[in-house]
Design an enzyme around this catalytic site. Structure first.
Site, PDB file in Angstrom:
ATOM      1  N   ASP A 190      32.269  21.536  -8.246  1.00  0.00           N
ATOM      2  CA  ASP A 190      31.752  22.654  -8.750  1.00  0.00           C
ATOM      3  C   ASP A 190      32.850  23.320  -9.588  1.00  0.00           C
ATOM      4  O   ASP A 190      32.640  23.922 -10.786  1.00  0.00           O
ATOM      5  CB  ASP A 190      31.725  23.680  -7.538  1.00  0.00           C
ATOM      6  N   HIS A 198      27.582  35.117  -0.167  1.00  0.00           N
ATOM      7  CA  HIS A 198      26.322  33.697  -0.507  1.00  0.00           C
ATOM      8  C   HIS A 198      26.745  32.594   0.400  1.00  0.00           C
ATOM      9  O   HIS A 198      25.536  31.861   0.773  1.00  0.00           O
ATOM     10  CB  HIS A 198      26.438  33.778  -1.892  1.00  0.00           C
ATOM     11  N   HIS A 254      24.147  24.038  -2.955  1.00  0.00           N
ATOM     12  CA  HIS A 254      25.513  24.893  -2.694  1.00  0.00           C
ATOM     13  C   HIS A 254      25.351  26.303  -2.956  1.00  0.00           C
ATOM     14  O   HIS A 254      26.028  26.965  -2.219  1.00  0.00           O
ATOM     15  CB  HIS A 254      26.626  24.148  -3.636  1.00  0.00           C
ATOM     16  N   LYS A 301      22.925  32.654  -2.963  1.00  0.00           N
ATOM     17  CA  LYS A 301      22.714  33.700  -3.866  1.00  0.00           C
ATOM     18  C   LYS A 301      21.491  34.514  -4.353  1.00  0.00           C
ATOM     19  O   LYS A 301      21.443  35.456  -4.706  1.00  0.00           O
ATOM     20  CB  LYS A 301      23.352  33.121  -5.326  1.00  0.00           C
ATOM     21  N   HIS A 360      31.613  25.556   0.698  1.00  0.00           N
ATOM     22  CA  HIS A 360      32.057  24.990  -0.661  1.00  0.00           C
ATOM     23  C   HIS A 360      33.159  26.031  -1.391  1.00  0.00           C
ATOM     24  O   HIS A 360      33.636  25.436  -2.155  1.00  0.00           O
ATOM     25  CB  HIS A 360      30.811  24.691  -1.515  1.00  0.00           C
ATOM     26  N   HIS A 361      33.599  27.012  -0.639  1.00  0.00           N
ATOM     27  CA  HIS A 361      34.354  27.849  -1.506  1.00  0.00           C
ATOM     28  C   HIS A 361      35.710  28.050  -0.455  1.00  0.00           C
ATOM     29  O   HIS A 361      36.589  28.595  -0.768  1.00  0.00           O
ATOM     30  CB  HIS A 361      33.997  29.578  -1.554  1.00  0.00           C
TER      31      HIS A 361
HETATM   32 FE   LIG Z   1      29.106  29.143  -4.852  1.00  0.00          FE
HETATM   33 FE   LIG Z   2      28.029  26.107  -8.555  1.00  0.00          FE
END
Ligand SMILES: [Fe+2]
Ligand SMILES: [Fe+2]
Length: 462
Positions: free
Chosen positions: A387, A332, A303, A307, A358-359
């Protein structure tokens, strides 16, 4: 086509029809034709082969067979339509393999026959495609067009016109040889069996001969179908093996990506493992099948892989990020999606969706796209819950871990805000089991390196 050939077809169509009423599907007729060709090959019959095809592609598929027959036979005539001459590589073909192009509307391309020129008594196996499908459904035939592929059902049925011989002994020799070739099938004793002879027209014995002949060819067809089934099963096992290998390779790739990320201090192995476990268990509770759950186990590990593309001064910064640095950090998901995009594999696509979304938040206030509700892929909505849960319930350099109650309270406030409400309810149902796992893992982590932990986890879940 010369006059003699036309005469043969006239005979086949109108006169000597031993099993005229018997209908076969085309696939069984192919096996029957192969049976007869095998007899010609193995016995070394001096044969003229007349072979008709509906489609040129059938000839190409069977070319090895006809090259073999060309070694034995006087001539092989392939009557076919829509010839693609450039696919023929003509110079490699023997001179006695002769291709004759027919207009695709010609009735002759619905015929198939082999003439064994066992002089002075030739033997013929003949079939014909039916104009109508027999008795099964109310089949409406479309007008014939140049595109034979479009004719519905036309390929499926043929009538077996029979084996014709002008001499009983010739036909019996053929059956005897066939019997030696296929010992396991239940041929009638050749001594008692005979095929149609021009001189022999007794009706009763003709019926029994019909059955013998039919039995032989049906059995031969069944044998061939059985052989093909075994081949198919073998190919299937091989395919399964390939798929397994592919899966292993993909998992291996994901694992190595994680090691690469860990090397750069993107996320701790401990966080990745918990995230992966929480995500897959929530996915399971949601009702995903075991294969999908397994994919989620691996895909969720990636995920934050994006980064890797964030500069050290921001990624490693001990203090709070400035708003500009935070804007860089927020890239990211996009970088992760770029790393994993354009794959044909379900696993990588799932991982790509997780990275990218995922954000996102259920209420549309997340990033990078501000997607809302179920526009956010399910896998990303699941990972978002896992998360945040781990972030809240774990100790970090800059914060203490929250208690279970506090964590759940914070998350509940985000029901249908940050999180998909229904998924959050499911998550709460399994949260005790997840916390047990967390406890066991954190104990284990005191004696193991991150790499060892990750390996151990991936070994155990497989
Ligand atoms: Fe993230
Ligand atoms: Fe994470």
């Amino acid at each position: 086509m010369n006059g003699q050939d036309k005469g043969i077809f006239y005979q086949l169509s109108h006169k000597y029809s031993l099993l005229h009423q018997t209908k076969f599907t085309k696939s069984s007729m192919l096996a029957v034709s192969h049976a007869l060709e095998d007899i010609v090959i193995s016995s070394g019959f001096k044969a003229d082969m007349y072979v008709f095809f509906q489609h040129f592609k059938f000839f190409i598929e069977e070319i090895d067979r006809y090259l073999e027959l060309a070694k034995i036979c006087n001539n092989i005539y392939i009557f076919t339509s829509d010839v693609k001459w450039n696919e023929l590589k003509q110079p490699n073909y023997p001179n006695n393999l002769i291709i004759i192009e027919l207009n695709s509307l010609s009735p002759l391309i619905q015929e198939w026959n082999v003439i064994v020129d066992y002089r002075p008594n030739p033997m013929i196996l003949a079939t014909r495609e039916l104009d109508e499908q027999p008795d099964l459904i109310n089949w409406e035939r479309e007008p014939q067009t140049m595109n034979q592929d479009k004719l519905p059902g036309k390929d499926d049925f043929r009538a077996f016109l029979g084996i014709l011989s002008f001499d009983t002994k010739t036909a019996l020799d053929g059956v005897k040889l066939a019997r030696m070739n296929v010992p396991e099938n239940s041929l009638a004793d050749p001594a008692e069996s005979s095929l149609l002879s021009q001189d022999n027209s007794n009706l009763d014995s003709k019926t029994s001969r019909d059955i013998d002949t039919t039995t032989y060819f049906i059995n031969r067809a069944l044998n061939e179908i059985e052989d093909k089934t075994i081949q198919l099963k073998r190919a299937n096992v091989q395919l399964q093996e390939e798929i397994k290998n592919n899966k292993r390779t993909s998992y291996e790739m994901i694992k190595r990506l994680c090691f690469a990320a860990e090397y750069r201090d993107v996320e701790t192995a401990l966080h990745l493992i918990k995230m992966s476990y929480y995500s897959k268990e929530l996915y399971r509770a949601y009702g995903a099948n075991p294969t999908e759950v397994e994919l989620m186990t691996y895909a969720s590990l990636t995920h934050d892989i994006g980064k890797i593309g964030i500069p050290d001064r921001i990624l490693m910064k001990a203090g709070r990020l400035t708003s500009e640095e935070y804007q860089v950090m927020k890239r990211h998901p996009y970088i992760g999606a770029r790393i994993l995009q354009d794959s044909s594999q379900r696993l990588i696509n799932m991982a790509r969706n997780i990275c990218y979304y995922h954000h996102e938040k259920y209420n549309g206030k997340g990033y990078p796209l501000g997607l809302k509700g179920t526009d956010i892929p399910l896998e990303a909505r699941i990972v978002a819950i896992a998360d945040v849960f781990d972030a809240l319930s774990s100790k970090r350099v800059y914060k203490q871990d929250f208690s279970k109650e506090k964590t759940l309270q914070i998350m509940l406030e985000e029901r249908n805000n940050h999180f998909d409400g229904e998924l959050l309810d499911l998550f709460f149902e399994i949260v005790d089991e997840l916390l047990e796992f967390k406890f066991r893992l954190e104990n284990l982590s005191m004696h193991k390196t991150n790499t060892e932990l990750l390996n151990l986890y991936l070994q155990e879940i497989n």
